[in-house]
Design an enzyme around this catalytic site. Sequence first.
Site, PDB file in Angstrom:
ATOM      1  CE1 TYR A  60      30.288  17.520  -7.052  1.00 29.69           C
ATOM      2  CE2 TYR A  60      28.385  16.651  -5.490  1.00 29.69           C
ATOM      3  CZ  TYR A  60      29.237  17.550  -6.103  1.00 29.69           C
ATOM      4  OH  TYR A  60      28.859  18.821  -5.805  1.00 29.69           O
ATOM      5  CE1 TYR A  72      23.195  14.237 -12.811  1.00 27.22           C
ATOM      6  CE2 TYR A  72      22.675  16.435 -11.482  1.00 27.22           C
ATOM      7  CZ  TYR A  72      22.872  15.033 -11.500  1.00 27.22           C
ATOM      8  OH  TYR A  72      22.510  14.380 -10.424  1.00 27.22           O
ATOM      9  CG  HIS A  73      22.765  20.849 -12.791  1.00 26.07           C
ATOM     10  ND1 HIS A  73      23.759  20.598 -13.692  1.00 26.07           N
ATOM     11  CD2 HIS A  73      23.245  20.567 -11.695  1.00 26.07           C
ATOM     12  CE1 HIS A  73      24.849  20.424 -13.114  1.00 26.07           C
ATOM     13  NE2 HIS A  73      24.395  20.429 -11.726  1.00 26.07           N
ATOM     14  CE  LYS A 101      16.307  26.823  -1.955  1.00 24.41           C
ATOM     15  NZ  LYS A 101      16.180  25.496  -1.176  1.00 24.41           N
ATOM     16  CG  ASP A 145      19.742  24.232  -1.037  1.00 23.10           C
ATOM     17  OD1 ASP A 145      20.144  23.989  -2.173  1.00 23.10           O
ATOM     18  OD2 ASP A 145      18.680  23.985  -0.644  1.00 23.10           O
ATOM     19  CG  HIS A 186      19.428  22.032  -5.238  1.00 21.55           C
ATOM     20  ND1 HIS A 186      20.853  22.276  -4.640  1.00 21.55           N
ATOM     21  CD2 HIS A 186      19.893  21.307  -6.473  1.00 21.55           C
ATOM     22  CE1 HIS A 186      21.668  21.727  -5.252  1.00 21.55           C
ATOM     23  NE2 HIS A 186      21.259  21.080  -6.310  1.00 21.55           N
TER      24      HIS A 186
END
Lengths: 659, 301
Positions: free
Chosen positions: A16, A170-171, A533, A537, A539
């Site tokens: 990646y 995955y996440h 935040k 981004d 996350h």
Amino acid sequence: MSDTPHRDRPWVFRTYSGHSSAEASNTLYRTNLAKGQTGLSVAFDLPTQTGYDSDHPLARGEVGKVGVPIGHVEDMETLFRDIPVEQMNTSMTINATAAWLLSLLVAVAERQGSDPKLLQGTTQNDIVKEYLSRGTYVFPPEPSLRLISDMVAYTVDEIPKWNPINVCSYHLQEAGATPAQEIAYSMATAVAVLDAVAARDDVPAEAIPRVVARISFFLNAGIRFVEEICKARAMTEIWDELTRERYGVDDPKARRFRYGVQVNSLGLTEAQPENNVIRIVLETLGVTMSKKARCRALQLPAWNEALGLPRPWDQQWSLRIQQVLAYETDLLEHEDLFDGSRVVEARTRALMEESLAELEKVLEMGGAVAAIENAYMKRQLVESQSQRLRAIESGDITVVGVNRFTETEPSPLVEGDQSILKVDESAEREQIERLEAFRSRRSQADVEAALQNLRDVLKQGGNVMPPSIRAAHAGVTTGEWADVLREIVGEYRAPTGVADRPVAQRESGAETRQRVDELSRDLGRRIKILVGKPGLDGHSNGAEQIAVKARDVGMEVVYEGIRLTPQEIAQSARDEGVHVIGLSILSGSHGVLVLDVLKELATRGLDHLPVVVGGIIPEEDAETLRAAGVRRVYTPKDFDMARIMGEIVDVVAESAAAA
Amino acid sequence: MDDARPERRAAAFELLDALERRLPFPGAARVGMTGAPGAGKSTLLDGLVRFLRARGETVGVIAVDPSSRRSGGALLGDRIRMGSRGADTGVFFRSMAARERLGGLADATRASAVVLAAAFDRVFVETVGVGQSESDVSSVADTLLYVAQPGAGDMLQFMKAGILELPDVFAVNKADLGAVAERTAAELGAGLGLSAPQDSGWTPPVLQVSARDAQGIDSLVEALDAHRRHLEEAGDLASRRRRAAEAWALESLEIRYGSFGLAAIGGREAVAARLRDDALESAFAVVRRIGAEIEEALRKS
């Protein structure tokens, strides 16, 4: 030797990667391919992922940071210079703007003189998990699902070897999901997509088996690798059953559970980072050892990802792990190693049972989209994540080098600031210059016409792909394409899922709670903290954990979700009258964004307001931030939330005393 | 304003007293917004703010969130930033926790509403629940908006909660859900038809809106404005504010000094009568004045 045993073909080896510019990333890709990598995995920067041009205010500090900026067809051409796209297997980690990036790739194939029908690869394109974890969603759930189904309907005939969606568990794992939740929620997502496609007029029933055959998954491989083997086997069986029963797919080949893997990055530690290599190897075993449930493509993180951007050498080390496993060991010579294992069989059954029950629950409430809109899945994940973090804090879960065996010799691998890659700070400016130059030489009339065409097709409910491919050729930019979509289908911000969290049942941080009460009395009102935040981004897990923990120790918490500009954060701090600000930035844009927030606070006369920052922040940068006035800087090695809360109280007390 | 320390509080009341006397009448529209958790109040409020900003009105918002009792902490605003407003100073947004101290909230809410009314064209006070105590949102609002969530059995809930009497405008959110929302709106309309009309002759309208799709926001704003016009034309605005101020002052005194304190100057009824007779230019001043009397009486006794 004549008795060389049969070896299975190995999975596709990928890394990646992508950063700075299309040019720099192209060089990196060609180097990696020369080293024996067999596929590409493109990382895009956040403006590209969220549909903004590099010169948009929200893009500031983010251009070229976590991936490559792709603003238009010429960037895409540069990215694939001297790499024939139709011979390459290309995975693109792109979601909200997936239709656009695929359109750009099609346009590049046409410009390279290739047949787009031959393109092979994957667009990640799983919006559901973006709402739950990754945060690069742009549009509301329903139109997002529509975009996905447009791509499925288009590719099934026009790019038949393309995987239009990689359903991501995955996440979910990163966001705290248990294995059963991972299975249930990713299956629910796949069902939502397939139901939407099946309901379309332009997809005949006989095409459904071909559609099903192109749905692939994207899994995480965690450190509990035996369970991971069982998880992959459980998913293989569930998918086989689900596609046969729900969609009537008779051909067993079309029902194969196909998945790619990124080995767990979030679990890599900043402390004693060399241990991460061992973790990566073991995690790799979880998704390769069982032939029946082996991944189709694999990308490994680099050992030093928790420290910053990996260098080419770090990525090479990870590629070599794959090559040693596939070419040196005898793994690929054997049939499935676990068939007949009572232990693996029992765990697999148990996982299947648990996850099917949870899947049923989600389907009963209306499926994945409904469970996003009512925040059910988000709440479940936030809850699981809190439990896991508490277990690490209490030592119930061992993390070597972090909460046990922490004594260490100095590591020769992390001496000096040479141990991570530095993105050239001029990358953003240069990208903007290239974008401006591109804009000035394209035909404005073609662009306008293509955008109007896109608008018209969307309004009439047509497929997004053909007008997007036309727009790609016409020189439309990423931001312009996304603006039309935003205009027609709207923008979305998901519920954060934190407000309804029950207060932690375990008595941790009682001492901090008492200090909060005392200081609040002195202040005349409760300590109020703004958790912000800034930037693109998405996350949000870290910020959410801080918000919940702060509430649990008795603070009033203002948390307004992701994608805020520094102005908005400063304005909010002023309106809300907070005592302290906590900023979370994982994209590596902390330099620019934190300083911008400080500047905005100063223009509002709030320079005295203490700011703490958390993120993947190299020590050198941390020093710069502290010098600029940031009171505390936290990195992934600071996992002890109770200590962080205590320090935030210290910071507020210091400021109150100084006032 | 929400500082609980006695000396700060006294200073704040002094300022508020001065401010409230100077407020022009009728001044800013004060809208209370309430409804069950999950009804989509925040998203609807976001839509309202966008709409009002687009037509040039400035807006102040106070959002009251339930506190976590156990730790005293609270997550304020599982909400999104109001409409990505950047550095727009035409919107002010403050969230407050319903503190463990009962009554502290009433003071803070009314105080904030008065301050915001001095600075913005329209003030919204958003909270959960209505009709539970004098201190709730109805004591600061000219117009009370109830946001209902579509769903079976809602009617029963409405009846049980006894909420049909107070609100001036009902908005059934999530009209995008279709039939369910329509049914709820119909049930609400029928329920309202059964209850007695408000004193002023106003019939509360029931509107369908979709905060998610930004549908019906314009009609909702029109309904809020119509109610305000109705109050002004009927001459009820002043008396409504006055009743709210009396109720607030009485409760504020009762919370601070208890029934024992009120008894020291003749008891609750006597205080209520005094409030009714008072010119009540500023409720803050009255609370300060009567408060001082109570303290004096308590000292002597």
